[in-house]
Design a protein around this motif. Sequence first.
Motif, short mmCIF file in Angstrom:
data_model
loop_
_atom_site.label_atom_id
_atom_site.label_comp_id
_atom_site.label_asym_id
_atom_site.label_seq_id
_atom_site.Cartn_x
_atom_site.Cartn_y
_atom_site.Cartn_z
N GLU A 128 0.82 -1.22 0.00
CA GLU A 128 0.00 0.00 0.00
C GLU A 128 0.86 1.27 0.00
O GLU A 128 0.33 2.38 0.05
N ARG A 129 2.16 1.11 -0.06
CA ARG A 129 3.05 2.27 -0.03
C ARG A 129 3.09 2.98 -1.38
O ARG A 129 2.67 2.44 -2.39
N LYS A 130 3.59 4.18 -1.36
CA LYS A 130 3.80 5.01 -2.56
C LYS A 130 2.52 5.62 -3.12
O LYS A 130 2.49 6.07 -4.26
N ASN A 131 1.44 5.65 -2.32
CA ASN A 131 0.22 6.29 -2.82
C ASN A 131 -0.31 7.36 -1.87
O ASN A 131 -1.45 7.77 -2.00
N GLY A 132 0.51 7.78 -0.90
CA GLY A 132 0.13 8.90 -0.05
C GLY A 132 -0.37 8.56 1.34
O GLY A 132 -0.64 9.45 2.13
N ILE A 133 -0.50 7.28 1.64
CA ILE A 133 -1.02 6.88 2.96
C ILE A 133 -0.06 7.31 4.06
O ILE A 133 -0.48 7.91 5.06
N GLY A 134 1.21 7.02 3.92
CA GLY A 134 2.19 7.41 4.92
C GLY A 134 2.25 8.92 5.10
O GLY A 134 2.32 9.42 6.22
N LYS A 135 2.19 9.64 4.00
CA LYS A 135 2.22 11.10 4.07
C LYS A 135 1.00 11.62 4.82
O LYS A 135 1.11 12.51 5.67
N ALA A 136 -0.17 11.07 4.55
CA ALA A 136 -1.39 11.50 5.24
C ALA A 136 -1.31 11.19 6.73
O ALA A 136 -1.66 12.04 7.56
N TRP A 148 14.55 8.76 15.88
CA TRP A 148 15.40 7.69 15.36
C TRP A 148 14.86 7.05 14.07
O TRP A 148 14.59 5.86 14.02
N PRO A 149 14.67 7.84 13.01
CA PRO A 149 14.10 7.27 11.78
C PRO A 149 15.03 6.26 11.11
O PRO A 149 16.26 6.38 11.19
N ALA A 150 14.43 5.29 10.46
CA ALA A 150 15.21 4.34 9.67
C ALA A 150 15.88 5.10 8.53
O ALA A 150 15.33 6.09 8.01
N ASN A 151 17.05 4.67 8.13
CA ASN A 151 17.76 5.34 7.03
C ASN A 151 16.89 5.44 5.78
O ASN A 151 16.92 6.44 5.07
N SER A 152 16.10 4.40 5.53
CA SER A 152 15.24 4.39 4.34
C SER A 152 14.10 5.40 4.43
O SER A 152 13.48 5.72 3.42
N ALA A 153 13.79 5.91 5.62
CA ALA A 153 12.67 6.84 5.80
C ALA A 153 13.10 8.30 5.84
O ALA A 153 12.26 9.20 5.76
N ILE A 154 14.38 8.57 5.95
CA ILE A 154 14.86 9.94 6.09
C ILE A 154 14.42 10.82 4.91
O ILE A 154 13.91 11.92 5.10
N GLY A 155 14.59 10.33 3.71
CA GLY A 155 14.17 11.10 2.52
C GLY A 155 12.68 11.38 2.51
O GLY A 155 12.24 12.47 2.12
N PHE A 156 11.89 10.40 2.95
CA PHE A 156 10.44 10.56 3.03
C PHE A 156 10.08 11.71 3.97
O PHE A 156 9.27 12.57 3.64
N TYR A 157 10.68 11.74 5.16
CA TYR A 157 10.38 12.79 6.13
C TYR A 157 10.84 14.16 5.64
O TYR A 157 10.16 15.16 5.88
N LYS A 158 11.98 14.20 4.97
CA LYS A 158 12.46 15.47 4.40
C LYS A 158 11.47 15.98 3.35
O LYS A 158 11.10 17.16 3.35
N LYS A 159 11.05 15.10 2.47
CA LYS A 159 10.16 15.48 1.37
C LYS A 159 8.76 15.87 1.85
O LYS A 159 8.20 16.87 1.43
N CYS A 160 8.19 15.09 2.74
CA CYS A 160 6.79 15.29 3.16
C CYS A 160 6.60 16.39 4.18
O CYS A 160 5.56 17.05 4.19
N ALA A 161 7.59 16.58 5.06
CA ALA A 161 7.39 17.52 6.17
C ALA A 161 8.53 18.53 6.33
O ALA A 161 8.51 19.31 7.27
#
Length: 161
Positions: free
Chosen positions: A98-106, A127-140
């Motif tokens: 279900e990832r990559k369609n905005g659920i995590g961002k919402a 303590w974000p996972a390395n794989s999530a750092i870009g997501f948090y930068k982009k979304c918030a």
Amino acid sequence: MSDMLVKLYNIPNSYDIEKKLLEEDIRIKKALSPDRSKITSFSKTCAKEDYSDEVNAAFSNNPITCYIATKEKKIIGFACYEATAKNFFGPMAVLENERKNGIGKALLLKSLESMRELGYAYAIIGWPANSAIGFYKKCAGAIMIDEKSSGIYKRMIEIDE
């Protein structure tokens, strides 16, 4: 690993993304206590880590500090805040398919909006996972906090700094 910092007065509004998700029958809503066991079970199985202790802590808060994403009356994601510590966001997880369609961002934005409503100007993403750092930068617009230790997590048994 370091924490991240978010300026809550700069986050985007979650309304448009929630509206788009609703068109796909995906709902973002505040968790209720009758669903605690379902959400806790989901948190044990949907991610690489077992987040059930932090989910239970979020359910101990009043009001509950957990949002869920549902599709066809099934949980597909969750996000907690003020679970590990005051003013901390996390944990969060969304089913991989279900990832990559905005659920995590919402889920992230709804949680951050709730933190802003509590009166915070900034939030800490713990303590974000390395794989999530870009997501948090982009979304918030999150930024890394320059810290050489494990922060609040150094008190954990496995870390014990």
